[in-house]
Structures are given as C-alpha cells and as structure tokens.
Design an enzyme around this catalytic site. Sequence first.
Site, PDB file in Angstrom:
ATOM      1  CE  LYS A   7      -3.544   2.351   2.701  1.00  0.00           C
ATOM      2  NZ  LYS A   7      -4.482   2.304   3.284  1.00  0.00           N
TER       3      LYS A   7
ATOM      4  CG  HIS B  27      -4.730 -36.025  17.015  1.00  0.00           C
ATOM      5  ND1 HIS B  27      -4.527 -37.064  17.344  1.00  0.00           N
ATOM      6  CD2 HIS B  27      -5.404 -35.919  15.874  1.00  0.00           C
ATOM      7  CE1 HIS B  27      -6.141 -37.754  16.987  1.00  0.00           C
ATOM      8  NE2 HIS B  27      -6.118 -36.786  15.964  1.00  0.00           N
TER       9      HIS B  27
ATOM     10  CD  GLU C 232       9.015  -6.171   6.933  1.00  0.00           C
ATOM     11  OE1 GLU C 232       8.639  -4.658   6.655  1.00  0.00           O
ATOM     12  OE2 GLU C 232       8.822  -6.617   7.756  1.00  0.00           O
TER      13      GLU C 232
ATOM     14  CE  LYS D 274       5.376  -1.286  10.399  1.00  0.00           C
ATOM     15  NZ  LYS D 274       4.956  -0.883   9.121  1.00  0.00           N
TER      16      LYS D 274
ATOM     17  CD  GLU E 204      -1.962  -4.429  11.222  1.00  0.00           C
ATOM     18  OE1 GLU E 204      -0.531  -4.871  11.448  1.00  0.00           O
ATOM     19  OE2 GLU E 204      -2.286  -3.906  10.434  1.00  0.00           O
TER      20      GLU E 204
ATOM     21  N   GLY F 254      -4.894  -2.146   4.090  1.00  0.00           N
ATOM     22  CA  GLY F 254      -4.244  -3.139   4.610  1.00  0.00           C
ATOM     23  C   GLY F 254      -4.933  -4.607   4.276  1.00  0.00           C
ATOM     24  NE  ARG F 255      -6.232  -3.775  11.003  1.00  0.00           N
ATOM     25  CZ  ARG F 255      -5.538  -2.505  10.766  1.00  0.00           C
ATOM     26  NH1 ARG F 255      -4.739  -2.816  10.264  1.00  0.00           N
ATOM     27  NH2 ARG F 255      -6.274  -1.633  11.445  1.00  0.00           N
TER      28      ARG F 255
END
Length: 494
Positions: A182, A358, A188, A468, A327, A241-242
């Site tokens: 965005k 399990h 990254e 960050k 978030e 973004g999400r």
Amino acid sequence: MPDWSKIEAAPRPTLSELFERGDRLDGLTLDVAGIHFDWSKTHLTPELIADFAALADEGGLKAKRDALFAGEIVNVTEGRAVEHTAERYEGAAESVARAKAQHARMRALIDAIEGEALGPIQHVLHIGIGGSALGPDLLVSALGQEGMHYDVAIVSNVDGLALEAALEHFDPHATIIAVASKTFTTTETMLNAESAIGWMTEAGVEDPYGRVIALTANPEKAVEWGVDETRILPFSESVGGRYSLWSSIGFPAAMALGWDAFEELLEGAAEMDRHFRFAEPAANAPVLAAFADLYYTQVRRLSTRAVFAYDERLRLLPDYLQQLEMESNGKGVTADGVPLDRPSAPITWGGTGTDAQHAVFQLLHQGTHVVPVEFLAVIEAADTLDEQHHRQLLLNAFAQGAALMKGRDHADKARAYPGDRPSSTLLLDTLDPRTLGALIAFYEHRTFVNAAILGINAFDQFGVELGKEMARAADAGDQDLDASTEALIKRALG
Ligand code: F6P
C-alpha cells in the site's frame, strides 16, 4: 460509554441447561450467502441478544455502519474513509465508480499478460507482507485446487530463505514480479523486490523492471522505484492494508484463478455486505458473532478465541484472521483517545482440524483456560478419495463441539471433562469464490461491530510503528539501546 451492567448481571445458565429449555436452533442459527452459522452452543440467549442490541444502539452501531458504507471519515485517527466495501461495489457511488475503473485496469493488464504482452509468463512472484500478502495467500490456497492458470508464490518474510525457496521453482524468463505494498515503502517488501530484480538480472532477463507489476496506493513511489506507470495497479488510500484483498492487492489471485472467479469473490462479499447492512441485529450474522465475541471477552473475561478450519484449503484462515482481528482491535484507547476500561480484542489463534485435535485440544477440553472455539467445515468434499475421509473430517468437527459442551463426570478427576465450553460452527455448502468472499466479508464486519461497540477505531495500527522505527534506528547506529539489546546486536551482527 455504553452500560454493560445488565449484561454483566444476567443469569449464567450452562449450555446444557439452555438446551434443556427448548429449541436453541431457532434464533441461534442463520443461513446467509451459502454459509450456515450456528451459535447454539454459545451462551447467547434471546434476552442477551436483545440486551446486546440495546448496547449496540447506545454505542451508535447503526450510525457507524451507515458512515462506513457512505464513505465518511470513520478512521478518525488518520482522517480517512474506510472503503473496502466499495471494492466489491457496495458503498459511496463515487468510490464504487473509482473501484470499478481500477478493476477494469487490472483486468486489462491481466488480459495483456495472458496475451503474452510481457512474453510467455508461467509464474507470478507476489511480494508483500501483512495485509499485502495474507489475503492473496488465503485466496490462492483456498481456491487454487481446481488448477491454476499460473504458478503463484507469495513471499513476505525478509528472511532470505523465503524468497530463495520461491525462486528455486521459478524460471526468471517466465516470471512476473507483483510488488504489493500500500505504501510502497515497507522495508521487507522493498528488499525482497530488489533481490528478485537481482535474480532476474543475473539470469540475463533483459528488462527486469519491465516485469514488475506494482499493486499500491502510492503510485508515485512505485514510479520512483522504477515501475512504468502502465504497470501500476493503484487502489485507494481509503482501503486498509488488512482489508485490501478485494483491490489490486488481489492481483495474484485474479491471475491464478481467472477473472471470473475474482468477480464472484467480490459478489459473494457484496452479498454479505448487504446482509450486514440491512438485516436486524437478531438475524445479522456479523452482529450476532460479535455479540458472542463480546460476551466472552467482556463478561466472561476470556482472553483468547480459537478458530479451527476442518478443511485443508482453509489452513491459512487463522493467520489471516490474526491480522484482521488483532491489528484492527488490539487497541488500548477508544477512538477519542480515552484509555479503555475493559479488554479490547481477544487473542485469535487456531489451526486445522483434525490435526489440532491431536495437539492443542487437550487444553481446550480440560485446561484451566476456557477458550471459545469456532469450527469451520465445508459440506462438499474437495478430495476424490474414499468418502470416509470427508465423513470423518466433518464428524470430528461436530463431535468436538458437542464434547466441549457436554463434558463428562468421572471419579478420577484427571479423566473428567468440565464441559460447558462454548463453540460456534460455520458450515459452508461448498468452498467456491462466492462463498469465500462472503466468509471473509463476514469476518471483516464482525471485527467492525466489535470495535463499534467498544468505541475503538479498528482501522489504524500505530502499535506496529515503534518496533519498526527502533530497527531502522539500530541499523543506522543511532538508537539509544538497553544493554541486553545492544549485546544481542553485537553478538549476532558485530
Ligand atoms: O506493519 C503493519 C502494516 O502496516 C500492515 O498494516 C500492512 O498490511 C503491512 O504493514 C504492509 O504494509 P504495506 O502494504 O504498506 O507494505
């Protein structure tokens, strides 16, 4: 602040007692957009639902919902509208028109790539992180079973192993790189994108930047970085973004699954949008789900919730929901900046059934933490093996919910199950683009309702900034660090 006292003082019958009282299915199950919702194994009652509806009124849910769909500024801390619904053509007319134009541009570019305008392409390397990766990854893994038009790899982690693993299987001469960000500034993503360009250059690809498609709300930055304007697929700043998989961030899914599937995904989400917008609270899936969430988080003070998808195709759903819910609603203040006097979002976690049975279900059945569980399953099987596979899968999902609720007495306490542990079940008729779109939109709106009633802003994420900034400052050597962190950096990086 809304008054919780009535809900907090309400009687607390056990689930078994509630079932003994009469029909729980009427009023606590719903069918919307190919999804059957069952909250009968939660402690919600018609009285509690009415009390929550009153609380929602007090919290201004209706006005907030209208403001969301009208494109008003609901992300108040950042002064932005929140318009992911416009991406599926539900929202302010102007925003819907803009989204349609942007989708037409995306479609035209996909058609051009299919027509080999960028050469014979087989692979799509999608680079992004957070919302710029989790959504497309979920779409591709959930719907890519039927055979995909392209091989897709979605790389997010800055750990070079992730990119290397993807590149190993790709031919640099037959790959396009979709850089999804965005902001087009995320460390990254930009580092991975540069390394991917380096990989192409080393392999002798003539114009590696000519193979980049930028998916961004910051086209200027993409141009600055080297992407030609014709290969930028923009989306609006007002799409978070999400919440962005419906926008050009969904490009790899549209490439791999085909444009028709992408359109169906949007249509399914739009159906859930309309349901959320117009159904009464007592018959409104995102609203009822949020009431159950709030009951357990605020009244019973349970601090986690778990989601188990009894379907391999939905194995990434818990990861996706973690970002969406935590978030969005993991906040310590209200939208007005007043410290919250109650918990905000619970911790979302989960996994895949039956595997999780399990591993972690021991704690769910007998541990001291009570965890509301959400089961997801799909009626139509995707595998072609003996039907016992799917039968066992579904039976296990349903039996776990029954066992959590029922419990079992035993003279030996180690063998006793307390029971009365809540769960809800979402049963999809089939897993196709339309149903998946509706499912994801359901989760988005449920997150919104939780935030609206708590009075928090679900659409900012300032909490991710400090770490960050400190990493950047440490990299530049100008961070005043504690002795522990300094020693770790020195030991690892010299
Ligand atoms: O660090 C959090 C975050 O800002 C998320 O909200 C977002 O989805 C992700 O980073 C990626 O951001 P971008 O799409 O701008 O690269």
